[in-house]
Motif scaffolding. Structure first.
Motif, PDB file in Angstrom:
ATOM      1  N   UNK A   1       0.845  -1.204   0.000  1.00  0.00           N
ATOM      2  CA  UNK A   1       0.000   0.000   0.000  1.00  0.00           C
ATOM      3  C   UNK A   1       0.876   1.248   0.000  1.00  0.00           C
ATOM      4  N   UNK A   2       0.408   2.274  -0.659  1.00  0.00           N
ATOM      5  CA  UNK A   2       1.136   3.532  -0.759  1.00  0.00           C
ATOM      6  C   UNK A   2       1.418   4.118   0.619  1.00  0.00           C
ATOM      7  N   UNK A   3       2.659   4.550   0.828  1.00  0.00           N
ATOM      8  CA  UNK A   3       3.054   5.162   2.096  1.00  0.00           C
ATOM      9  C   UNK A   3       2.968   6.682   1.974  1.00  0.00           C
ATOM     10  N   UNK A   4       2.400   7.328   2.988  1.00  0.00           N
ATOM     11  CA  UNK A   4       2.208   8.776   2.961  1.00  0.00           C
ATOM     12  C   UNK A   4       3.021   9.429   4.074  1.00  0.00           C
ATOM     13  N   UNK A   5       3.718  10.495   3.734  1.00  0.00           N
ATOM     14  CA  UNK A   5       4.407  11.312   4.724  1.00  0.00           C
ATOM     15  C   UNK A   5       4.772  12.638   4.087  1.00  0.00           C
ATOM     16  N   UNK A   6       5.011  13.638   4.934  1.00  0.00           N
ATOM     17  CA  UNK A   6       5.424  14.933   4.425  1.00  0.00           C
ATOM     18  C   UNK A   6       4.318  15.976   4.456  1.00  0.00           C
ATOM     19  N   UNK A   7       4.412  16.936   3.546  1.00  0.00           N
ATOM     20  CA  UNK A   7       3.506  18.079   3.512  1.00  0.00           C
ATOM     21  C   UNK A   7       2.454  17.874   2.421  1.00  0.00           C
ATOM     22  N   UNK A   8       1.192  17.867   2.833  1.00  0.00           N
ATOM     23  CA  UNK A   8       0.059  17.689   1.920  1.00  0.00           C
ATOM     24  C   UNK A   8      -0.865  18.901   2.035  1.00  0.00           C
ATOM     25  N   UNK A   9      -0.737  19.876   1.136  1.00  0.00           N
ATOM     26  CA  UNK A   9      -1.637  21.033   1.222  1.00  0.00           C
ATOM     27  C   UNK A   9      -3.093  20.640   0.948  1.00  0.00           C
ATOM     28  N   UNK A 148     -11.447   7.651  21.099  1.00  0.00           N
ATOM     29  CA  UNK A 148     -10.210   6.876  21.089  1.00  0.00           C
ATOM     30  C   UNK A 148     -10.492   5.386  20.891  1.00  0.00           C
ATOM     31  N   UNK A 149     -11.575   4.908  21.467  1.00  0.00           N
ATOM     32  CA  UNK A 149     -11.907   3.484  21.331  1.00  0.00           C
ATOM     33  C   UNK A 149     -12.208   3.132  19.878  1.00  0.00           C
ATOM     34  N   UNK A 150     -12.963   3.999  19.194  1.00  0.00           N
ATOM     35  CA  UNK A 150     -13.289   3.759  17.775  1.00  0.00           C
ATOM     36  C   UNK A 150     -12.030   3.872  16.919  1.00  0.00           C
ATOM     37  N   UNK A 151     -11.202   4.873  17.205  1.00  0.00           N
ATOM     38  CA  UNK A 151      -9.947   5.025  16.459  1.00  0.00           C
ATOM     39  C   UNK A 151      -9.088   3.772  16.606  1.00  0.00           C
ATOM     40  N   UNK A 152      -9.015   3.238  17.814  1.00  0.00           N
ATOM     41  CA  UNK A 152      -8.209   2.038  18.047  1.00  0.00           C
ATOM     42  C   UNK A 152      -8.739   0.860  17.222  1.00  0.00           C
ATOM     43  N   UNK A 153     -10.066   0.691  17.188  1.00  0.00           N
ATOM     44  CA  UNK A 153     -10.628  -0.417  16.410  1.00  0.00           C
ATOM     45  C   UNK A 153     -10.426  -0.197  14.912  1.00  0.00           C
ATOM     46  N   UNK A 154     -10.591   1.035  14.462  1.00  0.00           N
ATOM     47  CA  UNK A 154     -10.422   1.318  13.032  1.00  0.00           C
ATOM     48  C   UNK A 154      -8.975   1.143  12.601  1.00  0.00           C
ATOM     49  N   UNK A 155      -8.033   1.352  13.499  1.00  0.00           N
ATOM     50  CA  UNK A 155      -6.625   1.193  13.145  1.00  0.00           C
ATOM     51  C   UNK A 155      -6.277  -0.249  12.786  1.00  0.00           C
ATOM     52  N   UNK A 156      -7.156  -1.175  13.119  1.00  0.00           N
ATOM     53  CA  UNK A 156      -6.933  -2.588  12.800  1.00  0.00           C
ATOM     54  C   UNK A 156      -7.392  -2.924  11.384  1.00  0.00           C
ATOM     55  N   UNK A 157      -8.080  -1.980  10.717  1.00  0.00           N
ATOM     56  CA  UNK A 157      -8.455  -2.172   9.308  1.00  0.00           C
ATOM     57  C   UNK A 157      -7.213  -1.920   8.461  1.00  0.00           C
ATOM     58  N   UNK A 158      -6.897  -2.849   7.563  1.00  0.00           N
ATOM     59  CA  UNK A 158      -5.612  -2.828   6.867  1.00  0.00           C
ATOM     60  C   UNK A 158      -5.298  -1.504   6.189  1.00  0.00           C
ATOM     61  N   UNK A 159      -6.260  -0.912   5.477  1.00  0.00           N
ATOM     62  CA  UNK A 159      -5.937   0.287   4.701  1.00  0.00           C
ATOM     63  C   UNK A 159      -6.321   1.592   5.405  1.00  0.00           C
ATOM     64  N   UNK A 160      -6.810   1.527   6.644  1.00  0.00           N
ATOM     65  CA  UNK A 160      -6.955   2.746   7.452  1.00  0.00           C
ATOM     66  C   UNK A 160      -5.620   2.925   8.169  1.00  0.00           C
ATOM     67  N   UNK A 161      -4.775   3.751   7.573  1.00  0.00           N
ATOM     68  CA  UNK A 161      -3.380   3.787   8.005  1.00  0.00           C
ATOM     69  C   UNK A 161      -2.952   5.134   8.580  1.00  0.00           C
TER      70      UNK A 161
END
Length: 294
Positions: A1-9, A148-161
């Motif tokens: 999957x595409x990796x994202x970092x840096x400045x995104x206007x 925070x609880x929902x964010x934690x569960x969503x972080x386990x979805x492969x492409x929610x990165x």
């Protein structure tokens, strides 16, 4: 999957009084931002006034941005809706226009339960078909926030990165990093001090101000990524003046006015939003001159 970092206007949406997208000025802005070193572009974020656009206008904007980017940097398109069905349709349309990933926003009229919030973002991730999804939460403008609880569960979805949390609470970002055990990359918002977010483990800066100060934003990111915190803060301090003005005035109006001063006739904010007055424009112009952006 595409990796994202840096400045995104977060790109503006140049729409005239008749509802037509000024494709030429949008394409020129994208081309110039990439030439100045940004790492990606995000149409239809908050600065893009997504809530005031039709789906046809949204598709046009994504199409123009993708064509102008020419594969040089990722295009992460905003998707925002009050319903799961429409969010899925928007996601599929954005990918159909060539977007490389999705910035997902939940709008709400009625309050939404945590279960409903989670189902919304999971549906967007499924429709994104393996492309990266950035969660975007801004409790100042939303009825239903991501806990925070929902964010934690969503972080386990492969492409929610990734996540951009615009809660103005940098401590919450640290909690997100800790509770998701590094599964979510955190982008700073314009409401945060990007250097501090990078210091706690952030991956970049995804916000409207980089439209006006791309070179300064990239320099700040590079200094922080290299661990040169003295230089990072020296770059951060003058940029904070812009954030103060955005809080004092209107975000989209400030950025559109600033771009107009820089030679990009992107027009006024979409009604009923109002443009800056003459006195406000002069205050903004001075701030841009002071940091070498005008």
């Amino acid at each position: 999957m595409l990796s994202l970092k840096g400045v995104y206007p977060y790109l503006v949406s140049p729409v005239d009084a008749s509802g037509q997208v000024d494709e030429a000025v949008l394409a020129r802005l994208v081309d110039d931002l990439i030439a100045k070193g940004v790492h990606g572009v995000t149409p239809l974020g908050s600065t893009g006034e997504f809530a005031y656009l039709s789906n046809e206008q949204r598709r046009t904007i994504i199409r123009v941005v993708v064509k102008a980017a020419r594969g040089r940097v990722p295009v992460i398109a905003g998707v925002a809706s009050t319903s799961i069905a429409d969010a899925r349709a928007q996601t599929e349309a954005a990918l159909g226009e060539g977007a490389d990933g999705i910035l997902a926003v939940l709008e709400a009229y009625f309050p939404v339960t945590e279960d409903g919030v989670e189902r919304y973002f999971r549906a967007v991730a499924e429709a994104a078909s393996g492309r990266p999804v950035v969660l975007y939460t801004n409790p100042n403008f939303q009825r239903s926030d991501l806990s925070l609880a929902v964010i934690r569960r969503l972080s386990e979805v492969d492409n929610i990165a990734y996540i951009k949390d615009a809660s103005s609470n940098t401590g919450r970002l640290l909690s997100i990093l800790q509770q998701t055990e590094g599964r979510l990359g955190v982008f700073a918002a314009s409401a945060h001090i990007p250097a501090c977010v990078m210091m706690i483990g952030g991956v970049g800066w995804m916000a409207g101000p980089a439209c006006l100060v791309p070179e300064q934003s990239v320099a700040l990111y590079e200094a922080a990524a290299a661990g040169d915190w003295t230089r990072a803060m020296a770059l951060q301090n003058p940029l904070w003046r812009l954030n103060e003005l955005f809080a004092r005035f209107s975000l989209a109006a400030c950025i559109k006015a600033g771009l107009d001063m820089q030679g990009y006739p992107v027009g006024d904010p979409i009604p009923p939003l109002a443009p800056l007055g003459a006195a406000e424009r002069e205050i903004l112009a001075k701030a841009l001159r002071d940091i070498g952006a005008l």
